[in-house]
Design a protein around this motif. Sequence first.
Motif, mmCIF file in Angstrom:
data_model
loop_
_atom_site.group_PDB
_atom_site.id
_atom_site.type_symbol
_atom_site.label_atom_id
_atom_site.label_comp_id
_atom_site.label_asym_id
_atom_site.label_seq_id
_atom_site.Cartn_x
_atom_site.Cartn_y
_atom_site.Cartn_z
ATOM 1 N N MET A 195 18.061 10.486 -8.431
ATOM 2 C CA MET A 195 16.945 10.505 -7.421
ATOM 3 C C MET A 195 15.755 10.006 -8.016
ATOM 4 O O MET A 195 14.949 9.164 -7.371
ATOM 5 N N LYS A 196 15.654 10.357 -9.551
ATOM 6 C CA LYS A 196 14.489 9.483 -10.201
ATOM 7 C C LYS A 196 14.471 8.002 -10.134
ATOM 8 O O LYS A 196 13.576 7.471 -10.020
ATOM 9 N N ALA A 197 15.713 7.573 -10.364
ATOM 10 C CA ALA A 197 16.072 6.107 -10.265
ATOM 11 C C ALA A 197 15.405 5.492 -8.928
ATOM 12 O O ALA A 197 14.790 4.329 -8.758
ATOM 13 N N LEU A 198 15.761 6.217 -7.854
ATOM 14 C CA LEU A 198 15.567 5.763 -6.408
ATOM 15 C C LEU A 198 14.044 5.788 -6.334
ATOM 16 O O LEU A 198 13.416 4.811 -5.893
ATOM 17 N N LEU A 199 13.327 6.754 -6.695
ATOM 18 C CA LEU A 199 11.880 7.017 -6.623
ATOM 19 C C LEU A 199 11.073 5.822 -7.337
ATOM 20 O O LEU A 199 10.258 5.186 -6.877
ATOM 21 N N GLN A 200 11.901 5.547 -8.715
ATOM 22 C CA GLN A 200 11.179 4.184 -9.142
ATOM 23 C C GLN A 200 11.329 3.070 -8.586
ATOM 24 O O GLN A 200 10.144 2.372 -8.643
ATOM 25 N N LYS A 201 12.398 2.498 -8.089
ATOM 26 C CA LYS A 201 12.748 1.420 -7.335
ATOM 27 C C LYS A 201 11.888 1.420 -6.141
ATOM 28 O O LYS A 201 11.313 0.327 -5.901
ATOM 29 N N THR A 202 11.849 2.385 -5.402
ATOM 30 C CA THR A 202 10.799 2.531 -3.896
ATOM 31 C C THR A 202 9.464 2.417 -4.550
ATOM 32 O O THR A 202 8.841 1.750 -3.555
ATOM 33 N N MET A 203 9.126 3.061 -5.395
ATOM 34 C CA MET A 203 7.595 2.985 -6.219
ATOM 35 C C MET A 203 7.184 1.474 -6.494
ATOM 36 O O MET A 203 6.259 1.126 -6.062
ATOM 37 N N PHE A 204 8.069 0.888 -7.308
ATOM 38 C CA PHE A 204 7.817 -0.631 -7.502
ATOM 39 C C PHE A 204 7.695 -1.583 -6.331
ATOM 40 O O PHE A 204 6.953 -2.529 -6.192
ATOM 41 N N LEU A 205 8.618 -1.210 -5.554
ATOM 42 C CA LEU A 205 8.774 -1.959 -3.983
ATOM 43 C C LEU A 205 7.444 -1.957 -3.426
ATOM 44 O O LEU A 205 6.660 -2.993 -2.929
ATOM 45 N N PHE A 206 6.797 -0.678 -3.315
ATOM 46 C CA PHE A 206 5.472 -0.639 -2.514
ATOM 47 C C PHE A 206 4.268 -0.844 -3.239
ATOM 48 O O PHE A 206 3.409 -1.347 -2.741
ATOM 49 N N PHE A 207 4.451 -0.978 -4.656
ATOM 50 C CA PHE A 207 3.501 -1.588 -5.390
ATOM 51 C C PHE A 207 3.345 -2.992 -5.510
ATOM 52 O O PHE A 207 2.259 -3.807 -5.246
ATOM 53 N N CYS A 208 4.489 -3.721 -5.177
ATOM 54 C CA CYS A 208 4.567 -5.188 -5.050
ATOM 55 C C CYS A 208 4.516 -5.781 -3.492
ATOM 56 O O CYS A 208 4.089 -6.770 -3.355
ATOM 57 N N LEU A 209 4.832 -4.894 -2.613
ATOM 58 C CA LEU A 209 4.716 -5.157 -1.071
ATOM 59 C C LEU A 209 3.469 -5.932 -0.808
ATOM 60 O O LEU A 209 3.563 -6.788 0.199
ATOM 61 N N PRO A 210 2.176 -5.343 -0.975
ATOM 62 C CA PRO A 210 0.933 -6.213 -0.432
ATOM 63 C C PRO A 210 0.920 -7.821 -0.870
ATOM 64 O O PRO A 210 0.598 -8.465 0.043
ATOM 65 N N ILE A 211 1.626 -7.920 -2.033
ATOM 66 C CA ILE A 211 1.828 -9.659 -2.119
ATOM 67 C C ILE A 211 2.614 -10.283 -1.060
ATOM 68 O O ILE A 211 2.180 -11.413 -1.070
ATOM 69 N N PHE A 212 3.739 -9.423 -0.613
ATOM 70 C CA PHE A 212 4.318 -9.963 0.601
ATOM 71 C C PHE A 212 3.653 -9.973 1.857
ATOM 72 O O PHE A 212 3.431 -11.045 2.759
ATOM 73 N N PHE A 213 2.744 -9.073 1.999
ATOM 74 C CA PHE A 213 2.049 -8.881 3.233
ATOM 75 C C PHE A 213 0.679 -9.672 3.609
ATOM 76 O O PHE A 213 0.267 -9.879 4.679
ATOM 77 N N PHE A 214 0.208 -10.047 2.458
ATOM 78 C CA PHE A 214 -0.984 -10.789 2.434
ATOM 79 C C PHE A 214 -1.332 -11.917 3.300
ATOM 80 O O PHE A 214 -2.133 -11.897 4.263
ATOM 81 N N PRO A 215 -0.273 -12.780 3.374
ATOM 82 C CA PRO A 215 -0.338 -13.962 4.325
ATOM 83 C C PRO A 215 -0.328 -13.523 5.793
ATOM 84 O O PRO A 215 -0.385 -14.340 6.720
ATOM 85 N N LEU A 216 0.403 -12.354 5.975
ATOM 86 C CA LEU A 216 0.950 -11.751 7.471
ATOM 87 C C LEU A 216 0.036 -10.993 8.097
ATOM 88 O O LEU A 216 -0.253 -10.871 9.330
ATOM 89 N N SER A 217 -0.474 -9.717 7.119
ATOM 90 C CA SER A 217 -0.938 -8.633 7.707
ATOM 91 C C SER A 217 -1.616 -7.903 6.759
ATOM 92 O O SER A 217 -0.946 -7.093 6.074
ATOM 93 N N THR A 218 -2.967 -7.714 6.796
ATOM 94 C CA THR A 218 -3.907 -7.096 5.729
ATOM 95 C C THR A 218 -3.656 -5.642 5.862
ATOM 96 O O THR A 218 -3.544 -4.819 5.052
ATOM 97 N N ALA A 219 -3.440 -5.115 7.333
ATOM 98 C CA ALA A 219 -3.024 -3.767 7.696
ATOM 99 C C ALA A 219 -1.722 -3.355 6.848
ATOM 100 O O ALA A 219 -2.004 -2.227 6.297
ATOM 101 N N ALA A 220 -0.700 -4.101 7.013
ATOM 102 C CA ALA A 220 0.520 -3.485 6.339
ATOM 103 C C ALA A 220 0.242 -3.707 4.847
ATOM 104 O O ALA A 220 1.010 -2.735 4.344
ATOM 105 N N ALA A 221 -0.595 -4.486 4.281
ATOM 106 C CA ALA A 221 -0.656 -4.500 2.730
ATOM 107 C C ALA A 221 -1.276 -3.209 2.344
ATOM 108 O O ALA A 221 -0.980 -2.385 1.451
ATOM 109 N N GLY A 222 -2.471 -2.773 3.402
ATOM 110 C CA GLY A 222 -2.907 -1.614 2.725
ATOM 111 C C GLY A 222 -2.062 -0.241 2.958
ATOM 112 O O GLY A 222 -2.145 0.709 2.297
ATOM 113 N N ILE A 223 -1.114 -0.122 3.921
ATOM 114 C CA ILE A 223 -0.411 0.960 4.376
ATOM 115 C C ILE A 223 0.685 0.897 3.117
ATOM 116 O O ILE A 223 0.928 1.954 2.608
ATOM 117 N N SER A 224 1.227 -0.308 2.690
ATOM 118 C CA SER A 224 1.958 -0.078 1.588
ATOM 119 C C SER A 224 1.475 0.267 0.360
ATOM 120 O O SER A 224 2.151 1.005 -0.498
#
Length: 407
Positions: free
Chosen positions: A1-30
């Motif tokens: 469970m802890k490992a899954l939380l870690q992976k998910t947390m890192f994903l959402f930490f990095c996701l704004p980098i993905f969303f910035f060319p597409l949607s600033t709202a999605a970046a803020g939500i992530s």
Amino acid sequence: MKALLQKTMFLFFCLPIFFFPLSTAAAGISGGIFVLLYIMSGYWKNLGQIPTRPWFIPLTLLILWTLLGTIWSRANPHDTWIAISRLGYFFFAYAGTTLPWNRSRFRMIPGLFLAGLILNWIVGLCQWLGIWKWSPLIPRLGPVGYANHIFLSMTLTMALLWIAYDMRDRVLLPRWANAILAVAFLLQLGMGAGRTGQLLFVILMPLAVWVLFRGQWRYWALGGIALTIIGMGMSPIVQHRVQEGLQNLQVVSKGDYDTSWGLRVLMAQGALYMGFQHPILGVGTGNYANEMAQLQKNHILPELPSPLIMSQPQNSYLLELAMLGIPGLLLLVWFLWAVTAPAWRLKAVPEGWFVLIYMAVFIAGSFSDTLIWGYANVFSLAILTALPIPLAQDGLHGATTTDNRFA
């Protein structure tokens, strides 16, 4: 469970980098989801690691000085809130420092960065072909997709700088995939109207090639860059934007500021005037637009025939000088240096290179745009500031990061 939380947390930490060319709202939500996961994870207990970073003192002082600047500011609440809200994103710099980074987690950042640009490139292609009704083509801007044309041009240049590194070391993608992306991004950069990113490509790419490659590969790459720059200069959109800029400067010399470059000159003059009049404290946080209006009302600077919102002078350094005086400017430069210097020393490793090229684009781009106030720019800066460059230094021992064929 802890490992899954870690992976998910890192994903959402990095996701704004993905969303910035597409949607600033999605970046803020992530980013908001990351905050919730971060609180649940308990990594905030590692706050003692933060003062060990070289950027900790200048960034903290810059935040405090900006908050103090609200005391002597006469700005309206909206402008003050915008300035302060941008500071809030540096929470990600502090929080990211406490996370357990490793190389595979770092790869999420350039991977998501490229994925966001690829998706936006597809949207841009659909624009060009007239099959994407939700994002119609604006001919003078080119196929920019959902992104702002200036922001996109700078991110495309950064992507090409990363691809040059990855072509050598294959950290993320094979060379054939990097070659395809390089061609696609170069076409989009040349067909777009973002003069800032195009100029940064002309300046930074030859420098990057000189640093990355050795021997005959260096000269072959420089020759290819020269041909690319010539080809980009033949683009009708690029030629039109360059001619437009030159015409703007010509009319500025005659006292007409009601053009794209004329506004930049006028806003820079206003920022310099504020800095010279208030060198220690500046005019206060968020007070640039209000003070600019007063300067025009008092006929110190020319008024324009059409009402325009001048919330910033299209220059990060002049904005800090105007709002927070010489101390604010020095703190900003100190912070940028504190992030850039370790990255330069460790440019041989992926983490160091990625931070270095982002800082190069941010520092140089800040002379023609106010990146320190841009939502996507400051958010990205905060995320990349958190990258563990000291951890990358440990990874150098016993590791070969350069393909000998490029030596």
